[in-house]
Design an enzyme around this catalytic site. Structure first.
Site, PDB file in Angstrom:
ATOM      1  N   SER A 110       3.040  -2.185  10.279  1.00  0.00           N
ATOM      2  CA  SER A 110       4.487  -2.234  10.560  1.00  0.00           C
ATOM      3  C   SER A 110       5.134  -3.568  10.171  1.00  0.00           C
ATOM      4  CB  SER A 110       4.761  -1.899  12.025  1.00  0.00           C
ATOM      5  OG  SER A 110       4.353  -0.564  12.307  1.00  0.00           O
ATOM      6  N   HIS A 153      -9.512   1.178   4.324  1.00  0.00           N
ATOM      7  CA  HIS A 153      -8.271   1.332   5.086  1.00  0.00           C
ATOM      8  C   HIS A 153      -8.526   2.252   6.279  1.00  0.00           C
ATOM      9  CE1 HIS A 153      -4.250   2.606   6.162  1.00  0.00           C
ATOM     10  NE2 HIS A 153      -3.836   1.472   5.621  1.00  0.00           N
ATOM     11  N   ASN A 159       0.867  -1.174   0.000  1.00  0.00           N
ATOM     12  CA  ASN A 159       0.000   0.000   0.000  1.00  0.00           C
ATOM     13  C   ASN A 159       0.904   1.225   0.000  1.00  0.00           C
ATOM     14  OD1 ASN A 159      -1.723   2.106   0.567  1.00  0.00           O
ATOM     15  ND2 ASN A 159      -2.192   1.435   2.667  1.00  0.00           N
ATOM     16  N   TRP A 160       0.979   1.876  -1.127  1.00  0.00           N
ATOM     17  CA  TRP A 160       1.894   3.019  -1.255  1.00  0.00           C
ATOM     18  C   TRP A 160       1.333   4.304  -0.658  1.00  0.00           C
ATOM     19  CZ3 TRP A 160       4.408   2.852  -6.833  1.00  0.00           C
ATOM     20  CH2 TRP A 160       5.333   1.793  -6.869  1.00  0.00           C
ATOM     21  N   LYS A 161       0.086   4.290  -0.227  1.00  0.00           N
ATOM     22  CA  LYS A 161      -0.529   5.495   0.340  1.00  0.00           C
ATOM     23  C   LYS A 161      -0.320   6.673  -0.609  1.00  0.00           C
ATOM     24  CE  LYS A 161       0.092   3.358   4.751  1.00  0.00           C
ATOM     25  NZ  LYS A 161      -0.032   3.484   6.191  1.00  0.00           N
ATOM     26  N   GLY A 198       2.701  -1.118   4.259  1.00  0.00           N
ATOM     27  CA  GLY A 198       2.690   0.303   3.919  1.00  0.00           C
ATOM     28  C   GLY A 198       4.099   0.802   3.667  1.00  0.00           C
ATOM     29  N   GLY A 199       4.658   1.466   4.663  1.00  0.00           N
ATOM     30  CA  GLY A 199       5.959   2.117   4.534  1.00  0.00           C
ATOM     31  C   GLY A 199       7.032   1.256   3.890  1.00  0.00           C
ATOM     32  N   GLY A 209       2.036   2.183  10.811  1.00  0.00           N
ATOM     33  CA  GLY A 209       2.973   3.298  10.732  1.00  0.00           C
ATOM     34  C   GLY A 209       3.609   3.658  12.063  1.00  0.00           C
ATOM     35  N   GLU A 218      -6.953   4.653   7.466  1.00  0.00           N
ATOM     36  CA  GLU A 218      -6.747   6.089   7.211  1.00  0.00           C
ATOM     37  C   GLU A 218      -7.964   6.683   6.508  1.00  0.00           C
ATOM     38  OE1 GLU A 218      -2.943   5.604   5.307  1.00  0.00           O
ATOM     39  OE2 GLU A 218      -2.104   5.017   7.246  1.00  0.00           O
ATOM     40  N   GLU A 262      -5.769  -5.087  10.036  1.00  0.00           N
ATOM     41  CA  GLU A 262      -4.748  -4.087  10.338  1.00  0.00           C
ATOM     42  C   GLU A 262      -5.121  -3.373  11.637  1.00  0.00           C
ATOM     43  OE1 GLU A 262      -2.488  -2.839   6.509  1.00  0.00           O
ATOM     44  OE2 GLU A 262      -4.229  -1.551   6.758  1.00  0.00           O
TER      45      GLU A 262
HETATM   46  P1  PGA Z   1       2.618   0.317   7.628  1.00  0.00           P
HETATM   47  O1  PGA Z   1       1.167   0.513   6.962  1.00  0.00           O
HETATM   48  O2  PGA Z   1       3.180  -0.965   7.051  1.00  0.00           O
HETATM   49  O3  PGA Z   1       3.394   1.524   7.213  1.00  0.00           O
HETATM   50  O4  PGA Z   1       2.409   0.207   9.094  1.00  0.00           O
HETATM   51  C1  PGA Z   1       0.312  -0.568   6.719  1.00  0.00           C
HETATM   52  C2  PGA Z   1      -0.928  -0.069   6.030  1.00  0.00           C
HETATM   53  O5  PGA Z   1      -1.368   1.043   6.326  1.00  0.00           O
HETATM   54  O6  PGA Z   1      -1.499  -0.754   5.165  1.00  0.00           O
END
Ligand code: PGA
Length: 249
Positions: free
Chosen positions: A213, A95, A9-11, A234-235, A173, A97, A167
């Site tokens: 994470s 998600h 997930n590149w956000k 994500g990250g 994050g 967010e 999640e």
């Molecule tokens: P993260 O994000 O790996 O940076 O914790 C996961 C996600 O939001 O899908």
């Protein structure tokens, strides 16, 4: 055997040019992974570049959201047919967010999931409890609620085509991963819900990913849990070498 899904997930990161560069580096390192499904979810504006760069490889591309209508007066939304026309095959829905910053609810998650299915896209539906819910002993109730309102209304054919991502919000994050045991417990809760509503075959076949994470150094212990059928990263998915080592865990 459930085929693992390793999703990135590149956000809100990367331009089309940066997307192309990522694929040039990532593809030789992990682009031929055949034991799992690799899905990269960039911003809408990068879908075409990502699909182009992934052509001829098993890597799949997904969007990060989907409008619930086919078309219409919905400023800022992107519909299923539009996403499908880029060549993307998957879409993240609900998600945390989106839920937290943009007012996404279980009801809109449900509508968006139906739309993805209608237009031939594989929804990766995200659920997960917030920190205060876990601390108050309400993690399970939160997951059950999200399942009941956001997923349980699908029919059997539809549920066979979705992927769920667990999640925990407190792990996204933050560098604070759920332990493999906590994650596996949550996956069991979700799978039990699927079983109760859709039966054993559906729950045995459903892939449930863990996200929050995930890094090259913890992916192995997470994937060692039989309940965990892949990861949503994500990250750590932004770096081609890092994401490749996650895919090749
Ligand atoms: P993260 O994000 O790996 O940076 O914790 C996961 C996600 O939001 O899908």
């Amino acid at each position: 055997m459930r085929r693992p899904v390793m999703a990135g997930n590149w956000k809100m990161y990367k331009t089309p040019a940066e997307t192309t560069t990522f694929f040039e580096k990532f593809q030789p390192l992990a682009g031929n992974a055949i034991d799992c499904e690799v899905v990269i979810c960039p911003s809408f504006t990068n879908l075409t570049a990502a699909v182009e760069a992934a052509r001829g490889t098993p890597i799949r591309v997904g969007a990060q959201n989907i409008g619930w209508a086919k078309e219409g007066a919905f400023t800022g939304e992107v519909s299923g047919p539009m996403i499908q026309a880029t060549g993307a095959t998957h879409v993240l829905i609900g998600h945390s967010e989106r839920r937290h910053y943009f007012g996404e609810t279980d009801e809109t998650v449900f509508k968006r999931t139906q739309s993805a299915l209608e237009f031939g896209l594989t929804p990766i539906v995200c659920v997960g409890e917030r920190l205060e819910e876990r601390e108050a002993g309400r993690a399970e109730a939160a997951l059950v609620g999200q399942f009941q309102k956001g997923i349980a209304g699908l029919n059997e054919q539809q549920v066979a085509r979705i992927v769920i991502a667990y999640e925990p919000v407190w792990a996204i994050g933050t560098g604070r991963t759920a332990t493999p045991e906590i994650a596996a417990d949550a996956h069991r809760v979700i799978r039990a819900q699927v079983r109760g509503k859709f039966g054993k075959a559906a729950s045995d076949a459903l892939r449930i990913l863990y996200g929050g994470s995930v890094k090259p150094d913890n992916v192995k212990s997470l994937m060692a849990q039989p309940e965990i059928d892949g990861v949503l990263v994500g990250g750590a998915s932004l770096d081609p070498a890092g994401f490749a080592s996650i895919v090749n865990f």
